[in-house]
Design a protein around this motif. Structure first.
Motif, PDB file in Angstrom:
ATOM      1  N   ILE A 178       0.845  -1.207   0.000  1.00  0.00           N
ATOM      2  CA  ILE A 178       0.000   0.000   0.000  1.00  0.00           C
ATOM      3  C   ILE A 178       0.875   1.249   0.000  1.00  0.00           C
ATOM      4  N   GLU A 208       0.861   4.016  -2.857  1.00  0.00           N
ATOM      5  CA  GLU A 208       0.529   5.405  -2.549  1.00  0.00           C
ATOM      6  C   GLU A 208       1.633   6.343  -3.026  1.00  0.00           C
ATOM      7  N   LEU A 259      -4.548  -0.332  -5.274  1.00  0.00           N
ATOM      8  CA  LEU A 259      -4.520   0.234  -3.934  1.00  0.00           C
ATOM      9  C   LEU A 259      -5.799  -0.125  -3.173  1.00  0.00           C
ATOM     10  N   ALA A 297      -6.141  -2.401   0.100  1.00  0.00           N
ATOM     11  CA  ALA A 297      -6.831  -1.870   1.283  1.00  0.00           C
ATOM     12  C   ALA A 297      -7.878  -2.876   1.769  1.00  0.00           C
TER      13      ALA A 297
END
Length: 187
Positions: free
Chosen positions: A45, A49, A71, A75
């Motif tokens: 992640i 990001e 992503l 999550a």
């Protein structure tokens, strides 16, 4: 390092305790794997990001959308992994509680057995002591011909009194050992 708890092998419900201990070990191994997976997902992640922030400077691109989808998937994986970790921790806690309950139950059973043994030995001691006193009185007040018979009864009863005292002593030691184990296990 785990402490040695060999005394638990004397409990009547040791098989159940061992089964629960194996369950706890399995849960802990699964928890370790889940925590490693959680760490891996968090790293993914963070990488995505960072990549997405670098892409934000430009205009709309399919790569950016694909990165956002990845992503979001990671999550979701993180949420699922957190739920698994929470469930495993709860299972470990529940199993440890059940182990403690089983240990208490086992200690209670062997304590009651030892106490019953001590009480029986006390009753036998009183009975044999009375028989020994009675045989001694008969021996002391008997004629020479009867004295050997009463002497033998007296000696036999004294021997039983000694054996009863030894049984009481063993039972008292066992009761103290059980109390010591209980304090060690449960404070």
């Amino acid at each position: 390092m785990a402490r040695t708890r060999r005394y638990l092998n004397n409990l009547p419900n040791i098989a159940r305790i061992k089964d629960l201990a194996h369950d706890i070990l399995d849960y802990e191994l699964k928890l370790d794997q889940a925590q490693q997976e959680r760490s891996r997902v968090k790293n993914e992640i963070l990488a995505l990001e960072t990549k997405l922030i670098a892409m934000e400077r430009g205009e709309y691109s399919p790569k950016r959308e694909k990165t956002r989808m990845k992503l979001n998937n990671f999550a979701d994986d993180l949420v699922a992994t957190d739920k698994i970790i929470k469930d495993l921790k709860r299972n470990i806690s529940d199993s440890k509680s059940m182990v403690n309950d089983e240990i208490r139950e086992g200690l209670s059973k062997i304590y009651k057995k030892a106490k019953l043994e001590r009480d029986e030995a006390l009753k036998d001691l009183i009975r044999h002591q009375n028989l020994a006193d009675e045989a001694y009185n008969k021996f002391a007040n008997s004629s020479l011909e009867e004295s050997s018979q009463y002497h033998h009864q007296w000696i036999s009863n004294v021997q039983m009194v000694i054996e009863d005292k030894e049984r009481i002593e063993r039972s008292e030691k066992e009761l103290e050992a059980i109390k010591r184990v209980y304090r060690l296990e449960f404070g």
